[in-house]
Design a protein around this motif. Structure first.
Motif, PDB file in Angstrom:
ATOM      1  N   ALA A  39       0.859  -1.194   0.000  1.00 17.06           N
ATOM      2  CA  ALA A  39       0.000   0.000   0.000  1.00 17.06           C
ATOM      3  C   ALA A  39       0.885   1.229   0.000  1.00 17.06           C
ATOM      4  CB  ALA A  39      -0.917   0.007   1.220  1.00 17.06           C
ATOM      5  N   ARG A  40       0.476   2.247  -0.726  1.00 17.36           N
ATOM      6  CA  ARG A  40       1.271   3.476  -0.743  1.00 17.36           C
ATOM      7  C   ARG A  40       0.367   4.692  -0.854  1.00 17.36           C
ATOM      8  NH1 ARG A  40       4.050   4.443  -6.731  1.00 17.36           N
ATOM      9  NH2 ARG A  40       2.274   3.815  -8.004  1.00 17.36           N
ATOM     10  N   CYS A  41       0.946   5.837  -0.496  1.00 13.71           N
ATOM     11  CA  CYS A  41       0.261   7.124  -0.635  1.00 13.71           C
ATOM     12  C   CYS A  41       0.982   7.930  -1.700  1.00 13.71           C
ATOM     13  CB  CYS A  41       0.275   7.882   0.694  1.00 13.71           C
ATOM     14  SG  CYS A  41      -0.376   9.572   0.580  1.00 13.71           S
ATOM     15  N   VAL A  42       0.231   8.466  -2.643  1.00 12.47           N
ATOM     16  CA  VAL A  42       0.773   9.329  -3.684  1.00 12.47           C
ATOM     17  C   VAL A  42       0.219  10.732  -3.476  1.00 12.47           C
ATOM     18  CG1 VAL A  42       0.919   9.787  -6.159  1.00 12.47           C
ATOM     19  CG2 VAL A  42       0.966   7.419  -5.310  1.00 12.47           C
ATOM     20  N   ARG A  43       1.111  11.684  -3.364  1.00  7.90           N
ATOM     21  CA  ARG A  43       0.680  13.075  -3.189  1.00  7.90           C
ATOM     22  C   ARG A  43       0.275  13.655  -4.547  1.00  7.90           C
ATOM     23  NH1 ARG A  43       1.299  16.349   0.971  1.00  7.90           N
ATOM     24  NH2 ARG A  43       2.836  15.000   1.997  1.00  7.90           N
ATOM     25  N   LEU A  44      -0.910  14.280  -4.587  1.00  5.52           N
ATOM     26  CA  LEU A  44      -1.439  14.880  -5.804  1.00  5.52           C
ATOM     27  C   LEU A  44      -1.419  16.401  -5.686  1.00  5.52           C
ATOM     28  CD1 LEU A  44      -4.557  12.548  -6.273  1.00  5.52           C
ATOM     29  CD2 LEU A  44      -2.290  12.282  -7.304  1.00  5.52           C
ATOM     30  N   PRO A  45      -1.523  17.115  -6.807  1.00  3.98           N
ATOM     31  CA  PRO A  45      -1.583  18.585  -6.733  1.00  3.98           C
ATOM     32  C   PRO A  45      -2.784  19.061  -5.918  1.00  3.98           C
ATOM     33  CG  PRO A  45      -1.148  17.849  -8.990  1.00  3.98           C
ATOM     34  CD  PRO A  45      -1.493  16.623  -8.203  1.00  3.98           C
ATOM     35  N   GLY A  46      -2.648  20.244  -5.331  1.00  7.59           N
ATOM     36  CA  GLY A  46      -3.753  20.841  -4.601  1.00  7.59           C
ATOM     37  C   GLY A  46      -3.974  20.241  -3.231  1.00  7.59           C
ATOM     38  N   ASN A  47      -2.885  19.751  -2.590  1.00  9.45           N
ATOM     39  CA  ASN A  47      -2.998  19.139  -1.261  1.00  9.45           C
ATOM     40  C   ASN A  47      -4.003  18.001  -1.246  1.00  9.45           C
ATOM     41  OD1 ASN A  47      -1.068  20.821  -0.072  1.00  9.45           O
ATOM     42  ND2 ASN A  47      -2.592  22.393   0.424  1.00  9.45           N
ATOM     43  N   ARG A  48      -3.930  17.152  -2.277  1.00 15.21           N
ATOM     44  CA  ARG A  48      -4.786  15.981  -2.378  1.00 15.21           C
ATOM     45  C   ARG A  48      -3.907  14.727  -2.380  1.00 15.21           C
ATOM     46  NH1 ARG A  48      -7.131  15.035  -6.681  1.00 15.21           N
ATOM     47  NH2 ARG A  48      -8.914  13.935  -5.776  1.00 15.21           N
ATOM     48  N   PHE A  49      -4.543  13.566  -2.196  1.00 15.75           N
ATOM     49  CA  PHE A  49      -3.800  12.321  -2.068  1.00 15.75           C
ATOM     50  C   PHE A  49      -4.547  11.180  -2.752  1.00 15.75           C
ATOM     51  CE2 PHE A  49      -3.412  14.979   1.656  1.00 15.75           C
ATOM     52  CZ  PHE A  49      -2.040  15.100   1.851  1.00 15.75           C
ATOM     53  N   ARG A  50      -3.758  10.242  -3.256  1.00 14.90           N
ATOM     54  CA  ARG A  50      -4.329   8.984  -3.742  1.00 14.90           C
ATOM     55  C   ARG A  50      -3.700   7.856  -2.924  1.00 14.90           C
ATOM     56  NH1 ARG A  50      -3.137   9.316  -8.685  1.00 14.90           N
ATOM     57  NH2 ARG A  50      -1.292   7.976  -8.776  1.00 14.90           N
ATOM     58  N   LEU A  51      -4.561   7.090  -2.249  1.00 16.60           N
ATOM     59  CA  LEU A  51      -4.106   5.949  -1.464  1.00 16.60           C
ATOM     60  C   LEU A  51      -4.326   4.697  -2.294  1.00 16.60           C
ATOM     61  CD1 LEU A  51      -5.596   6.952   2.000  1.00 16.60           C
ATOM     62  CD2 LEU A  51      -3.409   7.604   0.974  1.00 16.60           C
ATOM     63  N   GLU A  52      -3.259   3.949  -2.507  1.00 12.79           N
ATOM     64  CA  GLU A  52      -3.313   2.795  -3.401  1.00 12.79           C
ATOM     65  C   GLU A  52      -3.047   1.502  -2.624  1.00 12.79           C
ATOM     66  OE1 GLU A  52      -1.563   5.174  -7.342  1.00 12.79           O
ATOM     67  OE2 GLU A  52      -0.426   3.519  -6.427  1.00 12.79           O
ATOM     68  N   LEU A  53      -3.989   0.585  -2.682  1.00 14.75           N
ATOM     69  CA  LEU A  53      -3.810  -0.748  -2.117  1.00 14.75           C
ATOM     70  C   LEU A  53      -3.696  -1.725  -3.277  1.00 14.75           C
ATOM     71  CD1 LEU A  53      -3.749  -2.608   0.389  1.00 14.75           C
ATOM     72  CD2 LEU A  53      -6.228  -2.828   0.168  1.00 14.75           C
ATOM     73  N   GLU A  54      -2.603  -2.470  -3.319  1.00 16.11           N
ATOM     74  CA  GLU A  54      -2.361  -3.419  -4.399  1.00 16.11           C
ATOM     75  C   GLU A  54      -2.767  -4.831  -3.971  1.00 16.11           C
ATOM     76  OE1 GLU A  54       1.680  -3.076  -5.711  1.00 16.11           O
ATOM     77  OE2 GLU A  54       1.610  -0.883  -5.808  1.00 16.11           O
ATOM     78  N   GLU A  55      -2.961  -5.686  -4.955  1.00 11.84           N
ATOM     79  CA  GLU A  55      -3.297  -7.080  -4.661  1.00 11.84           C
ATOM     80  C   GLU A  55      -2.184  -7.732  -3.837  1.00 11.84           C
ATOM     81  OE1 GLU A  55      -5.915  -8.848  -5.135  1.00 11.84           O
ATOM     82  OE2 GLU A  55      -7.128  -7.655  -6.532  1.00 11.84           O
ATOM     83  N   ALA A  56      -2.542  -8.750  -3.085  1.00 10.27           N
ATOM     84  CA  ALA A  56      -1.566  -9.439  -2.244  1.00 10.27           C
ATOM     85  C   ALA A  56      -0.417  -9.990  -3.093  1.00 10.27           C
ATOM     86  CB  ALA A  56      -2.244 -10.569  -1.476  1.00 10.27           C
ATOM     87  N   VAL A  57       0.780  -9.916  -2.547  1.00 11.04           N
ATOM     88  CA  VAL A  57       1.951 -10.459  -3.232  1.00 11.04           C
ATOM     89  C   VAL A  57       2.178 -11.899  -2.779  1.00 11.04           C
ATOM     90  CG1 VAL A  57       3.052  -8.218  -3.522  1.00 11.04           C
ATOM     91  CG2 VAL A  57       3.515  -9.542  -1.461  1.00 11.04           C
TER      92      VAL A  57
END
Length: 323
Positions: A247-265
């Motif tokens: 899982a990771r957090c990606v910082r987006l423009p405008g003080n926004r965020f995308r939280l990404e959960l990937e399939e199990a490894v």
């Protein structure tokens, strides 16, 4: 120890405590000034300040050395540009501690996207539906502090491994801020493994940061350079046979965020069918490296991840590399 050496040791300890107190007072003063401001204004202000003064701080040398190790294909100007943006990202994250409750506005049932967007909503719901514990891992990318808050939104109980800052005054304040917005926390010290194991045994999930230096870790590579990696996550996965999710957090423009959960490894396994700890540590490094290459300015290049002194294993003998 002679009286003279004992006196020097006490003097050094007092000087360190005084330095920590001054650093903490300065940091708390800055945050106090930011708190009355609107969240966006406060975050953008500290980001601009850190972007300007960060390159002149002593830690800048570590940042540039790390970038040179990891990305030798970049020229000096490109590395310095990434460093400036990294300082800006750090400024945003520090300010965001004050506004964590305000920043996280994600509502799974909302029709419109707010400040937070989530990639992997169905996966979160699927994990919750199973009722089984899982292991989540991430790195120091974006604002990684938002990930356990997101898990709580989906009613997932996550016990996170927490590495307190070296400054004890700041550590107490950070711990208090995290405790109000996140699940249970386990300090990364002696007994941490037992704490996480108990959480899994009790049916809770756990979260681990996997991109820090660990002097007694397993030898592998990160960006093609030798490093040592904490084997805790693969050992827990091997003991409990629970799924492992990146899982990771990606910082987006405008003080926004995308939280990404990937399939199990699927962690690598040995001939005996058990999870291979060394190969799994390398898999974790490779996943974090992919994330960092995607957004190099959002990773904390401040850590001494490639510290050559850590490559000398304090445990003598080949047995140190066995599970």
């Amino acid at each position: 120890m002679s009286p003279a050496k004992l006196w020097l040791l006490k003097l050094s300890q007092r000087a360190k405590r005084a330095r920590y107190a001054v650093e903490a007072a300065f940091a708390f003063g800055v945050l106090a000034l930011l708190k009355p401001l609107p969240a966006d204004a406060a975050i953008s202000t500290l980001a601009a300040v850190l972007r300007r003064i960060g390159p002149f701080l002593p830690r800048q040398k570590v940042v540039l050395d790390n970038l040179a190790h990891a990305m030798p294909e970049l020229d000096e100007a490109e590395r310095r540009a990434i460093a400036r943006s990294m300082w800006e990202n750090l400024g945003r994250q520090v300010a965001e501690y004050v506004f964590l409750d305000q920043l996280f506005d994600y509502d799974p049932d909302a029709e419109t996207v707010g400040r937070i967007e989530v990639s992997g909503r169905d996966l979160f719901q699927r994990i919750h539906a199973t009722g089984e514990p899982a292991i989540f891992f991430t790195g120091h990318t974006g604002n990684f502090e938002l990930l356990p808050i997101c898990a709580a939104t989906f009613d997932l109980e996550v016990t996170a491994l927490f590495r307190p800052p070296n400054n004890p005054y700041i550590a107490r304040r950070v711990l208090a801020a995290r405790t109000t917005t996140m699940g249970a926390l386990v300090p990364s010290k002696t007994g941490a493994a037992a704490g996480l194991a108990k959480a899994l045994q009790d049916g809770a999930s756990v979260g681990v940061l996997v991109d820090q230096k660990f002097r007694r870790g397993r030898l592998g590579t990160f960006f093609g350079q030798p490093v040592r990696t904490n084997p805790l996550l693969p050992k827990l996965a091997r003991q409990f046979e629970c799924p492992v999710y990146p899982a990771r957090c990606v910082r987006l423009p405008g003080n926004r965020f995308r939280l990404e959960l990937e399939e199990a490894v699927e962690l690598p396994r040995g001939e005996d069918g058990r999870i291979d700890v060394d190969a799994s540590c390398q898999m974790l490094n490779d996943i974090v490296e992919r994330w960092v290459r995607d957004y190099p300015d959002q990773w904390m290049w401040l850590h001494r991840r490639w510290d050559p002194t850590s490559l000398v294993d304090p445990r003598a003998g080949a047995a140190s590399q066995k599970a």
